[in-house]
Motif scaffolding. Structure first.
Motif, PDB file in Angstrom:
ATOM      1  N   ALA A  64      19.837 -30.874  60.889  1.00  0.00           N
ATOM      2  CA  ALA A  64      19.578 -29.548  60.333  1.00  0.00           C
ATOM      3  C   ALA A  64      20.375 -28.518  61.113  1.00  0.00           C
ATOM      4  O   ALA A  64      20.855 -28.783  62.217  1.00  0.00           O
ATOM      5  N   GLY A  65      20.515 -27.332  60.528  1.00  0.00           N
ATOM      6  CA  GLY A  65      21.255 -26.266  61.176  1.00  0.00           C
ATOM      7  C   GLY A  65      22.715 -26.247  60.757  1.00  0.00           C
ATOM      8  O   GLY A  65      23.182 -27.105  60.001  1.00  0.00           O
ATOM      9  N   THR A  66      23.429 -25.252  61.250  1.00  0.00           N
ATOM     10  CA  THR A  66      24.847 -25.099  60.926  1.00  0.00           C
ATOM     11  C   THR A  66      25.653 -24.933  62.210  1.00  0.00           C
ATOM     12  O   THR A  66      25.138 -24.468  63.234  1.00  0.00           O
ATOM     13  N   ALA A  67      26.920 -25.297  62.137  1.00  0.00           N
ATOM     14  CA  ALA A  67      27.824 -25.138  63.274  1.00  0.00           C
ATOM     15  C   ALA A  67      29.233 -24.911  62.754  1.00  0.00           C
ATOM     16  O   ALA A  67      29.666 -25.565  61.796  1.00  0.00           O
ATOM     17  N   GLY A  68      29.934 -23.984  63.380  1.00  0.00           N
ATOM     18  CA  GLY A  68      31.311 -23.703  63.004  1.00  0.00           C
ATOM     19  C   GLY A  68      32.198 -23.628  64.226  1.00  0.00           C
ATOM     20  O   GLY A  68      31.774 -23.180  65.295  1.00  0.00           O
ATOM     21  N   VAL A  69      33.432 -24.101  64.073  1.00  0.00           N
ATOM     22  CA  VAL A  69      34.426 -24.062  65.151  1.00  0.00           C
ATOM     23  C   VAL A  69      35.715 -23.469  64.588  1.00  0.00           C
ATOM     24  O   VAL A  69      36.229 -23.949  63.581  1.00  0.00           O
ATOM     25  N   ASN A  70      36.201 -22.416  65.232  1.00  0.00           N
ATOM     26  CA  ASN A  70      37.417 -21.722  64.797  1.00  0.00           C
ATOM     27  C   ASN A  70      37.313 -21.244  63.350  1.00  0.00           C
ATOM     28  O   ASN A  70      38.298 -21.198  62.620  1.00  0.00           O
ATOM     29  N   GLY A  71      36.095 -20.903  62.930  1.00  0.00           N
ATOM     30  CA  GLY A  71      35.887 -20.403  61.582  1.00  0.00           C
ATOM     31  C   GLY A  71      35.657 -21.468  60.539  1.00  0.00           C
ATOM     32  O   GLY A  71      35.471 -21.149  59.353  1.00  0.00           O
ATOM     33  N   PHE A  72      35.630 -22.741  60.930  1.00  0.00           N
ATOM     34  CA  PHE A  72      35.446 -23.835  59.982  1.00  0.00           C
ATOM     35  C   PHE A  72      34.086 -24.504  60.195  1.00  0.00           C
ATOM     36  O   PHE A  72      33.649 -24.703  61.333  1.00  0.00           O
ATOM     37  N   ASP A  73      33.444 -24.860  59.098  1.00  0.00           N
ATOM     38  CA  ASP A  73      32.151 -25.534  59.158  1.00  0.00           C
ATOM     39  C   ASP A  73      32.347 -26.998  59.543  1.00  0.00           C
ATOM     40  O   ASP A  73      33.173 -27.700  58.930  1.00  0.00           O
ATOM     41  N   VAL A  74      31.587 -27.478  60.522  1.00  0.00           N
ATOM     42  CA  VAL A  74      31.795 -28.841  61.027  1.00  0.00           C
ATOM     43  C   VAL A  74      31.398 -29.894  60.000  1.00  0.00           C
ATOM     44  O   VAL A  74      31.899 -31.032  60.051  1.00  0.00           O
ATOM     45  N   ALA A  75      30.514 -29.548  59.064  1.00  0.00           N
ATOM     46  CA  ALA A  75      30.066 -30.521  58.067  1.00  0.00           C
ATOM     47  C   ALA A  75      30.995 -30.568  56.863  1.00  0.00           C
ATOM     48  O   ALA A  75      31.402 -31.649  56.423  1.00  0.00           O
ATOM     49  N   SER A  76      31.370 -29.404  56.329  1.00  0.00           N
ATOM     50  CA  SER A  76      32.143 -29.367  55.085  1.00  0.00           C
ATOM     51  C   SER A  76      33.649 -29.235  55.300  1.00  0.00           C
ATOM     52  O   SER A  76      34.428 -29.458  54.366  1.00  0.00           O
ATOM     53  N   GLN A  77      34.077 -28.855  56.513  1.00  0.00           N
ATOM     54  CA  GLN A  77      35.508 -28.682  56.795  1.00  0.00           C
ATOM     55  C   GLN A  77      35.901 -29.445  58.058  1.00  0.00           C
ATOM     56  O   GLN A  77      36.589 -28.931  58.934  1.00  0.00           O
ATOM     57  N   ALA A  78      35.460 -30.682  58.126  1.00  0.00           N
ATOM     58  CA  ALA A  78      35.642 -31.481  59.335  1.00  0.00           C
ATOM     59  C   ALA A  78      37.104 -31.651  59.713  1.00  0.00           C
ATOM     60  O   ALA A  78      37.462 -31.607  60.897  1.00  0.00           O
ATOM     61  N   ALA A  79      37.977 -31.847  58.728  1.00  0.00           N
ATOM     62  CA  ALA A  79      39.400 -32.052  59.030  1.00  0.00           C
ATOM     63  C   ALA A  79      40.001 -30.823  59.693  1.00  0.00           C
ATOM     64  O   ALA A  79      40.787 -30.929  60.645  1.00  0.00           O
ATOM     65  N   ASP A  80      39.637 -29.636  59.220  1.00  0.00           N
ATOM     66  CA  ASP A  80      40.138 -28.400  59.817  1.00  0.00           C
ATOM     67  C   ASP A  80      39.596 -28.213  61.226  1.00  0.00           C
ATOM     68  O   ASP A  80      40.297 -27.707  62.108  1.00  0.00           O
ATOM     69  N   VAL A  81      38.341 -28.597  61.433  1.00  0.00           N
ATOM     70  CA  VAL A  81      37.762 -28.517  62.775  1.00  0.00           C
ATOM     71  C   VAL A  81      38.532 -29.416  63.727  1.00  0.00           C
ATOM     72  O   VAL A  81      38.885 -29.008  64.839  1.00  0.00           O
ATOM     73  N   ARG A  82      38.833 -30.636  63.298  1.00  0.00           N
ATOM     74  CA  ARG A  82      39.551 -31.576  64.165  1.00  0.00           C
ATOM     75  C   ARG A  82      40.938 -31.064  64.512  1.00  0.00           C
ATOM     76  O   ARG A  82      41.447 -31.338  65.605  1.00  0.00           O
TER      77      ARG A  82
END
Length: 259
Positions: A64-82
């Motif tokens: 549960a919860g949300t997390a973002g790195v560099n403006g990208f969501d870790v769940a729905s934008q995993a490739a951008d986070v990486r």
């Protein structure tokens, strides 16, 4: 190709939860990390520090919860986070058979970057490893290996780097070497999320410190803000004695500049 910088905090975490059957590791974790800062996540073994890092690095899914790195969501934008991060774990992930320079060139080539040799030479210079660059990593000290490991994680210029207990098992001299490398990362604009169980490490390095205890952030602030939580200190005359660190380096000498 590097990911462009986004607006807002470099890392945003809200209501993060993670459980393994009946074991509740994270119970609603919230924090933000400003860009270009060093944020220390402090806690004892088993507090959930590595779990937070693994979720932010897209290696683990939150319940549960949300997390973002560099403006990208870790769940729905995993490739951008990486594309935006680098992760350095608790033990140096270097090839001891290769030289320091060969390790760096290898990673640069795997990332399909132009002029891998030039990239390697610049990182060796930046982390004071130029003279050791032609030596096999098997001959390196613990601090040198750790600095090489961190330099490898910077290939491709990720805006965010996770350092998960980077000085575990290092001797005092090596710890000081790694601390200096971390300070230089932030000075260059890199956002650093540092997990540690060493109180002095957080005190020395962090712009902000969050204490994770039993799956929750129980306090989050600057060092001054955290100290203000306690009653004001009484002013007394005390003869200052040298610290153990002072004694150590007085006896063995500060060799960090020669490695």
């Amino acid at each position: 190709m590097s990911i462009p910088a986004a607006q807002g905090p470099a890392i945003h975490v809200q209501g993060l939860e993670k459980s393994y059957k009946e074991l509740h590791v994270l119970r609603g974790v919230d924090f933000d990390v400003a860009r270009g800062s060093i944020f220390a996540l402090l806690g004892s073994n088993g507090a959930g520090k590595t779990t937070v890092v693994r979720i932010l690095a897209t290696l683990l899914k939150a319940d549960a919860g949300t997390a973002g790195v560099n403006g990208f969501d870790v769940a729905s934008q995993a490739a951008d986070v990486r594309e935006s991060i680098s992760l350095t774990g608790q033990f140096a992930a270097v090839d001891e058979i290769l030289t320091g320079r060969e390790n760096l060139v290898l990673i640069a080539r795997l990332r399909h970057l132009k002029e891998p040799g030039a990239i390697a030479d610049e990182l060796l210079r930046r982390f004071s490893l130029t003279e050791a660059g032609s030596r096999r990593v098997a001959t390196y000290s613990g601090g040198m290996r750790r600095r090489l490991d961190i330099s490898m994680s910077l290939i491709g210029n990720p805006p965010v780097i996770f350092l998960d207990e980077p000085t575990t098992g290092l001797d005092p001299e090596a710890r000081i070497e790694v601390w200096q490398a971390i300070r230089e990362l932030a000075a260059g604009g890199t956002t650093v999320l540092l997990t540690t169980q060493y109180l002095d490490e957080a005190e020395q390095l962090a712009d902000r410190i969050a204490i994770l205890h039993e799956g929750r952030i129980i306090v989050n602030g600057t060092l001054a803000e955290l100290k203000a939580l306690l009653p004001p200190a009484k002013v007394e005359y005390i003869e200052k004695q040298p610290t153990l660190e002072d004694v150590f380096f007085a006896v063995v000498g500060d060799t960090t500049k020669t490695k």
